[in-house]
Design a protein around this motif. Structure first.
Motif, PDB file in Angstrom:
ATOM      1  N   GLU A   5       0.823  -1.214   0.000  1.00 20.03           N
ATOM      2  CA  GLU A   5       0.000   0.000   0.000  1.00 20.03           C
ATOM      3  C   GLU A   5       0.856   1.263   0.000  1.00 20.03           C
ATOM      4  OE1 GLU A   5      -3.743  -2.009   2.452  1.00 20.03           O
ATOM      5  OE2 GLU A   5      -2.123  -0.975   3.505  1.00 20.03           O
ATOM      6  N   ARG A   9       1.394   0.165  -4.667  1.00 24.70           N
ATOM      7  CA  ARG A   9       0.106   0.670  -5.158  1.00 24.70           C
ATOM      8  C   ARG A   9       0.189   2.083  -5.726  1.00 24.70           C
ATOM      9  NH1 ARG A   9      -4.751   0.767  -0.955  1.00 24.70           N
ATOM     10  NH2 ARG A   9      -3.665   2.659  -0.274  1.00 24.70           N
ATOM     11  N   ARG A 107     -11.174   3.095 -11.430  1.00 25.52           N
ATOM     12  CA  ARG A 107     -11.046   3.003  -9.972  1.00 25.52           C
ATOM     13  C   ARG A 107     -11.878   4.100  -9.310  1.00 25.52           C
ATOM     14  NH1 ARG A 107      -5.618   3.718 -11.433  1.00 25.52           N
ATOM     15  NH2 ARG A 107      -4.517   1.762 -11.894  1.00 25.52           N
ATOM     16  N   ARG A 109     -11.440   5.361  -5.878  1.00 27.87           N
ATOM     17  CA  ARG A 109     -10.459   5.120  -4.826  1.00 27.87           C
ATOM     18  C   ARG A 109     -11.017   5.297  -3.422  1.00 27.87           C
ATOM     19  NH1 ARG A 109      -4.688   7.641  -6.855  1.00 27.87           N
ATOM     20  NH2 ARG A 109      -4.823   7.013  -9.039  1.00 27.87           N
ATOM     21  N   GLU A 112     -12.899   2.423  -2.432  1.00 24.34           N
ATOM     22  CA  GLU A 112     -12.198   1.153  -2.667  1.00 24.34           C
ATOM     23  C   GLU A 112     -13.049   0.257  -3.573  1.00 24.34           C
ATOM     24  OE1 GLU A 112     -10.821  -0.603   1.021  1.00 24.34           O
ATOM     25  OE2 GLU A 112      -8.980   0.575   0.867  1.00 24.34           O
ATOM     26  N   GLY A 265     -15.955  -4.296  -5.247  1.00 27.28           N
ATOM     27  CA  GLY A 265     -15.202  -3.667  -4.179  1.00 27.28           C
ATOM     28  C   GLY A 265     -16.035  -3.390  -2.945  1.00 27.28           C
ATOM     29  N   GLY A 266     -15.567  -2.432  -2.139  1.00 29.79           N
ATOM     30  CA  GLY A 266     -16.150  -2.164  -0.831  1.00 29.79           C
ATOM     31  C   GLY A 266     -17.657  -2.014  -0.776  1.00 29.79           C
ATOM     32  N   MET A 296     -12.420  -6.777   1.543  1.00 31.71           N
ATOM     33  CA  MET A 296     -11.384  -5.752   1.601  1.00 31.71           C
ATOM     34  C   MET A 296     -10.472  -5.913   2.818  1.00 31.71           C
ATOM     35  SD  MET A 296     -12.636  -4.566  -1.127  1.00 31.71           S
ATOM     36  CE  MET A 296     -11.551  -3.194  -1.524  1.00 31.71           C
ATOM     37  N   SER A 316     -11.140  -6.988  -6.326  1.00 32.66           N
ATOM     38  CA  SER A 316     -10.888  -5.584  -6.002  1.00 32.66           C
ATOM     39  C   SER A 316     -10.051  -5.434  -4.743  1.00 32.66           C
ATOM     40  CB  SER A 316     -12.204  -4.822  -5.840  1.00 32.66           C
ATOM     41  OG  SER A 316     -12.955  -4.851  -7.035  1.00 32.66           O
ATOM     42  N   TYR A 320      -6.469  -3.264  -4.257  1.00 32.80           N
ATOM     43  CA  TYR A 320      -6.263  -2.176  -3.303  1.00 32.80           C
ATOM     44  C   TYR A 320      -5.301  -2.539  -2.169  1.00 32.80           C
ATOM     45  CZ  TYR A 320      -9.754   0.894  -5.371  1.00 32.80           C
ATOM     46  OH  TYR A 320     -10.426   1.735  -6.221  1.00 32.80           O
ATOM     47  N   HIS A 321      -5.220  -3.824  -1.819  1.00 33.23           N
ATOM     48  CA  HIS A 321      -4.464  -4.187  -0.613  1.00 33.23           C
ATOM     49  C   HIS A 321      -3.375  -5.227  -0.844  1.00 33.23           C
ATOM     50  CE1 HIS A 321      -7.086  -1.689   1.741  1.00 33.23           C
ATOM     51  NE2 HIS A 321      -8.140  -2.286   1.216  1.00 33.23           N
TER      52      HIS A 321
END
Length: 350
Positions: A5, A9, A107, A109, A112, A265-266, A296, A316, A320-321
């Motif tokens: 991260e 990233r 994305r 962001r 997420e 994603g989130g 996530m 996703s 991100y992670h």
């Protein structure tokens, strides 16, 4: 914040002026060229050995790579080194196709999240079969996600899927039938009871066949689909695909939310959990579930497993992670599985 991260990233997110698809292709290219020594070092750091058996297949751990990340199987040697207990390639179609016009991957962001309208861009089932033949065993179970070619009329969908199946089933530990992407016109109508019955009647047999469903289906429609899955020998369900909804996005991402395509994603975390819970409850646990959507953090994986999933997949969340999420989710799944895996660590269970 992990090393990924902090350092990796930000670089990836700047590539191509922030073009998500360029970053994706760059990453696949680099992963495809990892040498054996580098893969061994990554394995020692990220791999978790916490075996689980689902629909007759033994998985090194419960965390897999979702379809869409490596459609054409170009980096298959890298994914186990990054901690994944299984990999799903595709979605692949009988005919090679370029997919939808670019840009088609975005994305969001602060949420997420990711929106994609890729449109099953892939080199075709024959090309994937040739690659898998040349590559040999991957080292972890391999799933192959099949979709309908855009040029194929809906009334010829069964034969289209069957063409891909015939080319690829011998390389697969399971087959995923993708009838739930929002990015191929008419595809989601194949989730209807009669359509999915025809598909399963043609495909069920040599290897486990799972059906991937949309998170946007109403519960009565899911219940009908599950009834067909049970009566026609489906080995399980993958819940869920991306969503057309735009709930739960950060205010800063609202402008980007207007892009067409499926959201992952989130914002999908709770919706995916509810679908997994409904599938598990509706089938009384008779259909194994691969839970995917909005994982996530390790706790998100645990909640999907608590809801009834036997395995989980990342997409996703991995973007991100990074691989620390794979390791964390696999360890969380191992702790949940029982004392035999309570001390799972890098590379082995103690």
């Amino acid at each position: 914040m992990t090393a990924f991260e902090r350092t990796v990233r930000p670089v990836l997110f700047r590539l191509g002026g922030g073009d998500a698809e360029k970053a994706h292709e760059f990453t696949l290219g680099r992963l495809s060229r990892l040498g054996e020594r580098t893969r061994s070092l990554l394995t020692s750091r990220y791999a978790t050995d916490a075996p689980v058996e689902v629909f007759g297949v033994r998985f090194p751990n419960a965390v897999g790579l979702a379809a869409g990340m490596d459609k054409n199987g170009v980096a298959l040697r890298a994914w186990p080194a990054l901690g994944f207990g299984f990999v799903e390639v595709g979605t692949v179609t009988a005919h090679a196709q370029p997919g939808n016009d670019k840009p088609r991957l975005f994305r969001l962001r602060d949420s997420e999240a990711i929106i994609n309208r890729m449109g099953f861009n892939n080199a075709g089932a024959a090309a994937l079969a040739a690659r898998l033949e040349a590559l040999g065993p991957v080292g972890v179970p391999l799933g192959v996600s099949l979709g309908k070619s855009k040029v194929t009329p809906l009334e010829e969908a069964v034969e289209d899927y069957l063409t891909s199946y015939r080319l690829l089933h011998k390389y697969a530990d399971y087959i995923a039938v993708n009838v739930s992407s929002p990015n191929t016109p008419g595809l989601r109508t194949l989730q209807d009871k009669s359509a999915i019955a025809g598909l399963l009647a043609a495909l069920v047999g040599k290897v486990p066949v799972l059906v991937k469903i949309a998170p946007d289906l109403a519960e009565p429609a899911i219940a009908e689909l599950l009834e067909v899955c049970l009566s026609h020998g489906a080995a399980g369900v993958i819940a869920t695909n991306t969503t057309l909804a735009r709930d739960g996005l950060a205010a800063t991402d609202q402008a980007r939310a207007a892009e067409a395509g499926g959201l992952s994603g989130g914002p999908l975390t709770e919706k995916a959990r509810k679908v997994v819970h409904f599938v598990h409850t509706e089938t009384d646990g008779r259909l194994p579930i691969i839970g995917v959507g909005g994982i996530m953090c390790a706790d998100d994986a645990t909640r999907l497993l608590d809801a009834g999933a036997s395995l989980v997949q990342l997409y996703s969340g991995f973007i991100y992670h990074g691989p620390a999420l794979v390791r964390g989710a696999a360890r969380a799944a191992a702790r949940q599985a029982g004392p035999q895996h309570a001390d799972a660590r890098d590379g082995r269970a103690r």
